[in-house]
Design an enzyme around this catalytic site. Structure first.
Site, PDB file in Angstrom:
ATOM      1  N   ARG A  57       3.972   6.606   0.139  1.00 36.19           N
ATOM      2  CA  ARG A  57       2.953   7.607  -0.231  1.00 36.19           C
ATOM      3  C   ARG A  57       2.632   8.509   0.971  1.00 36.19           C
ATOM      4  NH1 ARG A  57      -2.216   6.606  -0.281  1.00 36.19           N
ATOM      5  NH2 ARG A  57      -1.975   4.444  -0.939  1.00 36.19           N
ATOM      6  N   TYR A 110      -0.835  29.693 -15.692  1.00 38.29           N
ATOM      7  CA  TYR A 110      -0.289  28.577 -16.468  1.00 38.29           C
ATOM      8  C   TYR A 110      -1.437  27.856 -17.188  1.00 38.29           C
ATOM      9  CZ  TYR A 110       2.305  24.227 -17.228  1.00 38.29           C
ATOM     10  OH  TYR A 110       2.908  23.136 -17.777  1.00 38.29           O
ATOM     11  N   ASP A 182       1.921  31.042  -7.176  1.00 41.80           N
ATOM     12  CA  ASP A 182       2.734  30.148  -7.997  1.00 41.80           C
ATOM     13  C   ASP A 182       4.043  30.879  -8.265  1.00 41.80           C
ATOM     14  OD1 ASP A 182       4.027  28.825 -10.081  1.00 41.80           O
ATOM     15  OD2 ASP A 182       2.155  28.169 -11.023  1.00 41.80           O
ATOM     16  N   LYS A 207      11.079  23.059 -13.032  1.00 43.98           N
ATOM     17  CA  LYS A 207      11.737  24.183 -13.693  1.00 43.98           C
ATOM     18  C   LYS A 207      13.050  24.544 -12.978  1.00 43.98           C
ATOM     19  CE  LYS A 207       7.895  23.742 -15.925  1.00 43.98           C
ATOM     20  NZ  LYS A 207       6.681  24.507 -15.653  1.00 43.98           N
TER      21      LYS A 207
HETATM   22  C1  LIG Z   1       5.260  24.201 -15.500  1.00 44.59           C
HETATM   23  C2  LIG Z   1       4.406  25.056 -14.661  1.00 44.59           C
HETATM   24  C3  LIG Z   1       3.392  24.498 -13.881  1.00 44.59           C
HETATM   25  C4  LIG Z   1       3.066  23.024 -13.893  1.00 44.59           C
HETATM   26  O1  LIG Z   1       4.117  22.260 -13.429  1.00 44.59           O
HETATM   27  P1  LIG Z   1       4.374  20.722 -13.871  1.00 44.59           P
HETATM   28  O2  LIG Z   1       5.578  20.370 -13.087  1.00 44.59           O
HETATM   29  O3  LIG Z   1       4.597  20.718 -15.344  1.00 44.59           O
HETATM   30  O4  LIG Z   1       3.155  19.953 -13.499  1.00 44.59           O
HETATM   31  C5  LIG Z   1       2.658  25.364 -13.081  1.00 44.59           C
HETATM   32  N1  LIG Z   1       2.898  26.685 -13.073  1.00 44.59           N
HETATM   33  C6  LIG Z   1       3.849  27.253 -13.827  1.00 44.59           C
HETATM   34  C7  LIG Z   1       4.050  28.728 -13.771  1.00 44.59           C
HETATM   35  C8  LIG Z   1       4.639  26.453 -14.649  1.00 44.59           C
HETATM   36  O5  LIG Z   1       5.588  27.021 -15.395  1.00 44.59           O
END
Ligand SMILES: *Cc1c(COP(=O)(O)O)cnc(C)c1O
Length: 403
Positions: A57, A110, A182, A207
């Protein structure tokens, strides 16, 4: 190794095979803890007087390789890996704010980030506002004396509007406010916010970075001092750390990121053009389209316009749902950036948590669909879309009794 090009760094940075018995692939350190040679060594490690691992961790070699590679390709000082994109978003936002502070957000975030902002407001009185951030004046007007973070998604999910990162970073610097981006939709290959003057970058590594739809993970990159502090506080004590195996899969996924992104982008360009000319489509929102309101920003700050297309079908929710039900090759699923082409209905899926009024203000209408263009042959994706449009058309003419 000096600075190499992006395509080389995604494969080589953060790993030296000669330190691991020549293993070409980075080893997976699937371990929860690390043994000490002696009580005194344990003492020194905990006191921070000796480098070395203690407990996964707090740090793990496979995870450290991923973090180093990620810092290199996002052109930042230090990266941290998390159990999910949301663990990364929450760690950064919690670390940068306290009760009474204000977060200024892009007009659209998001769905779960929206939920987190709501939670921070209700439990900790950390407020937020949304702004289009189209001009310097608009950003300045939205900043309050309590603003401690500017939080941006660009392209915005799922409206595909863009924010000029260089412009906002410039305003924020004058005000001494950190800018968090982000960067999930672009991946580090298409856009590097830190190079444009922003302070922190977050990715849902689930993603494009993973790229194969088999991991949930997050990454954050920022200044060394703050990131080290986050590692030893928010990350360690709230505990949303990545598993070594998931870090290993991300190291593997990153190697092909540029190659995959090129194909995602090429396919998206062709499909956006196909959809734009379709009579059943009301509007296509794709940053590579010269008619897109933020086309100039896309040209300026993105290497390519990305692999996501939002489009509005003629009609409402009923028509949108009927259409995606007819697709065969394209799968109905949230998430994005996978080899498979995915489609989702934001109003009832990713953004269902956002109240309808706020949703419409963000520009998310009931007839909007978001297509994550995969790596298949674009003609096969097009044929699947065409067959679904045709099936819906046939059904509706039958219903109206004209056959
Ligand atoms: C999917 C996503 C998140 C969250 O990510 P997780 O891995 O599902 O927790 C945050 N921001 C954007 C733009 C996303 O597409």
């Amino acid at each position: 190794m000096g600075e190499k090009r992006f395509e080389t760094e995604v494969i080589h940075s953060g790993y030296k095979s000669d330190e691991f018995r020549g293993s070409l692939a980075p080893p997976l350190f699937q371990t929860s803890t690390f043994t000490f040679d002696s009580a005194e060594q344990g003492e020194r490690r905990f006191a921070g007087e000796e480098e070395g691992f203690i407990y996964s961790r707090l740090g793990n070699p496979t995870v450290a390789m991923l973090e180093e590679r990620m810092a290199t390709i996002e052109k930042g000082e230090k990266a941290l890996a998390f159990a999910s994109g949301m663990a990364a978003v929450s760690a950064i936002l919690v670390a940068l704010t306290r009760t009474g502070d204000h977060i200024l957000c892009s007009q659209g975030v998001y769905g779960c980030t929206f939920g987190l902002l709501q939670l921070m407001k209700e439990k900790y009185e950390i407020n937020h506002d949304f702004s289009m951030m189209s001009t310097r004046e608009e950003v300045l007007a939205a900043i309050t004396p309590e603003t401690r973070v500017i939080y941006i998604e660009t392209p915005i999910n799922p409206t595909m509007r863009l924010v000029d990162l260089e412009m906002v970073a410039d305003v924020a610097r004058e005000k001494g406010i950190p800018v968090v981006v982000d960067n999930t939709f672009s991946s580090p290959y298409l856009q590097n916010p830190l190079e444009l003057g922003c302070d922190f970058v977050i990715h849902s590594a689930t993603k494009y970075i993973c790229g194969h739809g088999d991991v949930i993970a997050g990454l954050a990159v920022g200044p060394k001092e703050i990131m080290s502090k986050i590692a030893m506080t928010t990350q360690k004590d709230i505990g949303g750390v990545i598993s070594p195996f998931d870090a290993w899969l991300l190291l593997r996924g990153l190697k092909t990121l540029p190659v995959r992104m090129d194909r995602h982008c090429d396919n998206a360009e062709k499909l956006a053009e196909y959809l734009s000319g379709h009579p059943a489509v009301e509007e296509v929102i794709f940053p590579g389209d010269p008619k897109h309101p933020d086309y100039a920003i896309a040209k300026k700050q993105m290497r390519k316009p990305g692999g996501l297309i939002s489009f509005k079908i003629k009609g409402g929710q009923k028509e949108a749902q009927a259409f995606i039900n007819k697709l065969k090759l394209i799968k109905i699923a949230v998430s994005l950036g996978d080899a498979e082409t995915l489609i989702q209905h934001p109003a009832t899926m990713t953004h269902a948590v956002v109240p309808k009024e706020a949703r419409e203000k963000m520009g998310i209408k009931d007839n909007m669909l978001r297509l994550s263009v995969g790596l298949e042959a674009w003609q096969d994706i097009r044929d699947d879309l065409e067959a679904a449009f045709e099936a819906v058309r046939k059904e509706s003419t039958m219903e109206s009794g004209s056959i």
